[in-house]
Design a protein around this motif. Structure first.
Motif, short mmCIF file in Angstrom:
data_model
loop_
_atom_site.label_atom_id
_atom_site.label_comp_id
_atom_site.label_asym_id
_atom_site.label_seq_id
_atom_site.Cartn_x
_atom_site.Cartn_y
_atom_site.Cartn_z
N ASP A 112 -8.50 -0.93 -3.96
CA ASP A 112 -7.75 0.17 -4.57
C ASP A 112 -6.24 0.04 -4.36
O ASP A 112 -5.49 0.99 -4.61
CB ASP A 112 -8.23 1.52 -4.06
CG ASP A 112 -8.11 1.69 -2.55
OD1 ASP A 112 -7.85 0.68 -1.88
OD2 ASP A 112 -8.28 2.82 -2.06
N CYS A 113 -5.79 -1.12 -3.92
CA CYS A 113 -4.34 -1.37 -3.74
C CYS A 113 -3.92 -2.42 -4.76
O CYS A 113 -4.27 -3.58 -4.66
CB CYS A 113 -4.06 -1.85 -2.32
SG CYS A 113 -2.32 -2.23 -2.00
N LYS A 114 -3.19 -1.99 -5.75
CA LYS A 114 -2.74 -2.88 -6.83
C LYS A 114 -1.24 -3.12 -6.70
O LYS A 114 -0.47 -2.19 -6.52
CB LYS A 114 -3.04 -2.25 -8.20
CG LYS A 114 -4.48 -1.77 -8.38
CD LYS A 114 -5.47 -2.92 -8.38
CE LYS A 114 -6.89 -2.41 -8.65
NZ LYS A 114 -7.89 -3.50 -8.57
N GLY A 140 -3.46 2.87 -1.48
CA GLY A 140 -4.83 3.13 -1.07
C GLY A 140 -4.88 3.92 0.22
O GLY A 140 -3.85 4.34 0.77
#
Length: 271
Positions: A112-114, A140
């Motif tokens: 969930d870390c882009k 995230g």
């Protein structure tokens, strides 16, 4: 083509093949850095088709230098140039050259870390244990697990040297070296070991050769000296390596290179 780009793409491994032919030797044995191992393994496979067999043990820079000094291998590979005190122990003489160069990625496994971007201070604070959650990075949520090398490593030398250039706090508390007393984290042997920890541990972050960034492992963009956030790749690595000035022993380092497109954690590696 610049020296740095030649080093990144080609290396100078033909010298090994020439030496082996001249001495009527069919096999060369080497050991050392895991950082360039993916490149060496492919290059040595190509040499095999020319009748030169190269056996390379990816055991880390520290072990490679020790084996070379002891005379148990024909060549050692290291991400830190051989020290004068080490070379003095080699009665048969020492010739070193920068064989290839590349980037050290701050790599992570966090679905969930882009598009993670890290300042130089944030990179140091993660490995100091001052940043302990993904919430603090605004990328995230959840606990952050740090992964680092457990063995004597030239990759660690280059990485911790960059951290020392980034952060007075890191330089004062930990410093630079092939092995350091890590304030936090889980250790893995070789780039392969750290990569394995990252692959198998969601929420983890560590440092590895760019070549090991694959699958669910992604690389963060790191802020360089010019203030730009740059991903590790061929172009940014070449830009950084072009700032390195080699001395009479073909050794040279710049642990926070200038340049708008330079990736700040880039290193040469030597044979």
């Amino acid at each position: 083509m610049t020296f740095a780009k030649k080093a990144l793409i080609l290396g100078t491994l033909a010298a090994l093949g020439t030496g082996a032919t001249a001495s009527a030797q069919n096999t060369l044995n080497g050991a050392g850095a895991t950082f360039p191992a993916p490149f060496y393994q492919r290059a040595f496979a190509d040499l095999a088709s020319k009748g030169v067999q190269v056996n390379y043990q990816s055991v880390g820079s520290g072990a490679g230098v020790r084996q070379f000094v002891a005379g148990t291998v024909d060549f050692g590979a290291t991400d830190e140039p051989i020290k004068a005190s080490e070379a003095a122990k080699v009665k048969r003489g020492v010739v070193q050259f920068p064989a290839v160069g590349g980037t050290i990625a701050v790599a992570f496994n966090k679905a969930d870390c882009k598009g993670l971007k890290l300042s130089q201070k944030q990179v140091a604070d993660i490995f100091l244990g001052s940043i302990t959650s993904w919430d603090q990075l605004k990328c995230g949520k959840g606990k952050l697990t740090v992964a680092h090398r457990s063995d004597g490593s030239g990759t660690t030398f280059a990485f911790t040297s960059s951290l020392s250039a980034f952060s007075p706090a890191w330089k004062g508390k930990v410093g630079a070296g092939k092995s350091v007393n890590w304030p936090v984290g889980v250790g893995g042997k070789g780039n392969e070991g750290v990569s394995g920890i990252l692959q198998n541990t969601p929420g983890s972050i560590g440092y590895i050769n760019q070549a090991f960034v694959r699958g669910n492992i992604k690389a963060a963009a790191i802020q360089n000296k010019d203030g730009n956030f740059v991903l590790p790749n061929l172009k940014s690595g070449a830009a950084a390596l072009n700032n390195i000035v080699l001395d009479g022993n073909l050794a040279g380092e710049d642990f926070n290179p200038a340049g708008a497109g330079s990736y700040p954690i880039s290193t040469l590696t030597w044979i």
